[in-house]
Design a protein around this motif. Structure first.
Motif, PDB file in Angstrom:
ATOM      1  N   PHE A  47      45.278  48.245  30.852  1.00  0.00           N
ATOM      2  CA  PHE A  47      43.879  48.144  30.783  1.00  0.00           C
ATOM      3  C   PHE A  47      43.030  48.209  29.591  1.00  0.00           C
ATOM      4  O   PHE A  47      42.034  47.452  29.461  1.00  0.00           O
ATOM      5  CB  PHE A  47      43.272  49.100  31.634  1.00  0.00           C
ATOM      6  CG  PHE A  47      43.797  49.212  33.143  1.00  0.00           C
ATOM      7  CD1 PHE A  47      44.333  48.016  33.871  1.00  0.00           C
ATOM      8  CD2 PHE A  47      43.942  50.373  33.926  1.00  0.00           C
ATOM      9  CE1 PHE A  47      44.734  47.863  34.961  1.00  0.00           C
ATOM     10  CE2 PHE A  47      44.555  50.283  35.228  1.00  0.00           C
ATOM     11  CZ  PHE A  47      45.018  49.157  35.776  1.00  0.00           C
ATOM     12  N   TRP A  50      43.619  44.685  28.278  1.00  0.00           N
ATOM     13  CA  TRP A  50      42.607  43.860  29.081  1.00  0.00           C
ATOM     14  C   TRP A  50      41.374  43.823  28.562  1.00  0.00           C
ATOM     15  O   TRP A  50      40.683  42.640  28.445  1.00  0.00           O
ATOM     16  CB  TRP A  50      42.960  44.181  30.526  1.00  0.00           C
ATOM     17  CG  TRP A  50      41.916  43.329  31.427  1.00  0.00           C
ATOM     18  CD1 TRP A  50      41.176  42.147  31.344  1.00  0.00           C
ATOM     19  CD2 TRP A  50      42.405  43.262  32.799  1.00  0.00           C
ATOM     20  NE1 TRP A  50      40.714  41.598  32.307  1.00  0.00           N
ATOM     21  CE2 TRP A  50      41.380  42.315  33.308  1.00  0.00           C
ATOM     22  CE3 TRP A  50      42.969  44.119  33.678  1.00  0.00           C
ATOM     23  CZ2 TRP A  50      41.091  42.122  34.840  1.00  0.00           C
ATOM     24  CZ3 TRP A  50      42.746  43.824  35.083  1.00  0.00           C
ATOM     25  CH2 TRP A  50      41.747  42.998  35.642  1.00  0.00           C
ATOM     26  N   GLU A  51      40.717  44.907  28.264  1.00  0.00           N
ATOM     27  CA  GLU A  51      39.262  45.207  27.885  1.00  0.00           C
ATOM     28  C   GLU A  51      39.253  44.384  26.454  1.00  0.00           C
ATOM     29  O   GLU A  51      38.307  43.998  26.255  1.00  0.00           O
ATOM     30  CB  GLU A  51      39.045  46.787  27.748  1.00  0.00           C
ATOM     31  CG  GLU A  51      37.736  47.095  27.419  1.00  0.00           C
ATOM     32  CD  GLU A  51      36.601  46.685  28.609  1.00  0.00           C
ATOM     33  OE1 GLU A  51      35.554  46.418  28.335  1.00  0.00           O
ATOM     34  OE2 GLU A  51      36.848  46.460  29.552  1.00  0.00           O
ATOM     35  N   THR A  64      36.133  41.045  31.120  1.00  0.00           N
ATOM     36  CA  THR A  64      36.735  42.462  30.508  1.00  0.00           C
ATOM     37  C   THR A  64      37.001  43.174  31.718  1.00  0.00           C
ATOM     38  O   THR A  64      36.921  42.698  32.979  1.00  0.00           O
ATOM     39  CB  THR A  64      35.819  43.206  29.619  1.00  0.00           C
ATOM     40  OG1 THR A  64      34.677  43.597  30.755  1.00  0.00           O
ATOM     41  CG2 THR A  64      35.191  42.573  28.695  1.00  0.00           C
ATOM     42  N   PHE A  65      38.154  44.246  31.691  1.00  0.00           N
ATOM     43  CA  PHE A  65      38.639  45.074  32.515  1.00  0.00           C
ATOM     44  C   PHE A  65      37.452  45.801  33.140  1.00  0.00           C
ATOM     45  O   PHE A  65      37.272  45.749  34.338  1.00  0.00           O
ATOM     46  CB  PHE A  65      39.556  46.114  32.023  1.00  0.00           C
ATOM     47  CG  PHE A  65      39.724  47.184  33.115  1.00  0.00           C
ATOM     48  CD1 PHE A  65      40.777  46.994  34.141  1.00  0.00           C
ATOM     49  CD2 PHE A  65      39.251  48.354  32.744  1.00  0.00           C
ATOM     50  CE1 PHE A  65      41.066  47.722  35.124  1.00  0.00           C
ATOM     51  CE2 PHE A  65      39.711  49.540  33.892  1.00  0.00           C
ATOM     52  CZ  PHE A  65      40.682  49.060  34.935  1.00  0.00           C
ATOM     53  N   TYR A 248      38.738  37.428  39.325  1.00  0.00           N
ATOM     54  CA  TYR A 248      39.844  38.456  38.724  1.00  0.00           C
ATOM     55  C   TYR A 248      39.812  39.597  39.757  1.00  0.00           C
ATOM     56  O   TYR A 248      40.811  40.165  39.870  1.00  0.00           O
ATOM     57  CB  TYR A 248      39.502  38.697  37.405  1.00  0.00           C
ATOM     58  CG  TYR A 248      40.158  37.643  36.460  1.00  0.00           C
ATOM     59  CD1 TYR A 248      41.179  37.761  35.731  1.00  0.00           C
ATOM     60  CD2 TYR A 248      39.437  36.261  36.051  1.00  0.00           C
ATOM     61  CE1 TYR A 248      41.765  36.823  34.988  1.00  0.00           C
ATOM     62  CE2 TYR A 248      39.988  35.633  35.340  1.00  0.00           C
ATOM     63  CZ  TYR A 248      41.141  35.666  34.634  1.00  0.00           C
ATOM     64  OH  TYR A 248      41.774  34.680  33.979  1.00  0.00           O
TER      65      TYR A 248
END
Length: 280
Positions: A47, A50-51, A64-65, A248
């Protein structure tokens, strides 16, 4: 003149070193025993990456996450996520149930009979190797775009996996157990239900987990290729209006649901059928 170290200083130094070493050993032992700790570390790393990737950004279409989580919460609260899952689960549950019952039965028959193996094994090997994404649209020409077509798409992906794993499970049963059953005058029914199926249970459940995973793939292919409904409809709709955070979020939600489903099945196996393999 020889100098000797003070025993108090030696013990103090040794105590400090052993204390830090003991703390490290305790942390290592805790991490080694706690599977959840490593799961948390793995997810936190994913995560975080991902961010960062969303903030760089690597693409304007990559949220973004935190934006994805916010979109997921929004869809859950406005009432669009739950009805979509109710639609998605209908062909998924029916298809997986049919594949599990029929697949395990056919796998056992193939494992016990050479003739059944010669007749059926090549068919399911071809089905497993076939590009199902290309075959799923063909189902619509025969069965339309309703529940039957989606259920068949799930069965087409899940059934070969379950059949072949069940067949291998039966073929690898310990032959000495079967011989023991015969020596005690056990009939064929007793051999199957008291020896073969219990001994093949680990591989049977492994095949069932793989079949359920394939079933999730099948239902998503059906909803994306046959007709946009359920979670597939959410993905298609938000992609068409460039609402990528919600797209997403829908994708991440189906991945999370499939992962939790497989983890729950594994828990049931370890808790009720194979307690000796359960980790403390």
């Amino acid at each position: 003149m020889h100098m000797t170290a003070s025993p108090h200083k030696v013990s103090a130094a040794g105590g400090a070193g052993s204390g830090s070493s003991s703390l490290v050993d305790t942390l290592i032992e805790f991490a080694g025993r706690r599977k959840g700790f490593w799961v948390f570390v793995s997810l936190a790393t994913l995560f975080t990456a991902w961010e960062i990737a969303g903030r760089v950004p690597i693409s304007f279409a990559f949220p973004t996450f935190l934006e994805t989580v916010s979109a997921l919460v929004e869809m859950a609260l406005d009432g669009t996520l739950l009805p979509a899952y109710l639609i998605t689960f209908q062909p998924l549950v029916i298809g997986v149930a049919v594949s599990a019952v029929l697949g395990i039965a056919l796998g056992i028959v193939m494992g016990l009979s050479d003739k059944a193996e010669w007749l059926l094994a090549p068919v399911f090997i071809v089905l497993q190797a076939a590009p199902m994404a290309a075959l799923v649209p063909l189902v619509t020409f025969v069965y339309g775009i309703g529940l039957v077509a989606k259920t068949l798409a799930v069965i087409m992906l899940a059934l070969p996996v379950i059949v072949l794993n069940s067949y291998k499970a039966v073929r690898h049963v310990n032959p000495s157990l079967v011989d023991m059953c015969r020596s005690f005058q056990g009939n064929r029914f007793q051999q199957i239900f008291k020896i073969i199926i219990p001994d093949a249970t680990p591989v049977l459940f492994a095949g069932l987990r793989l079949g359920i995973a394939a079933g999730f793939i099948g239902v998503m292919l059906a909803e994306l290729l046959i007709t946009p409904t359920g979670i597939g409809d959410l993905i298609t709709y938000h992609r068409s209006i460039a609402n990528y955070a919600h797209m997403y979020a829908a994708v991440a939600s189906i991945i999370a649901v499939s992962t939790l489903t497989l983890a729950a099945l594994q828990y049931v196996e370890l808790r009720f059928l194979r307690p000796e393999k359960r980790r403390k």
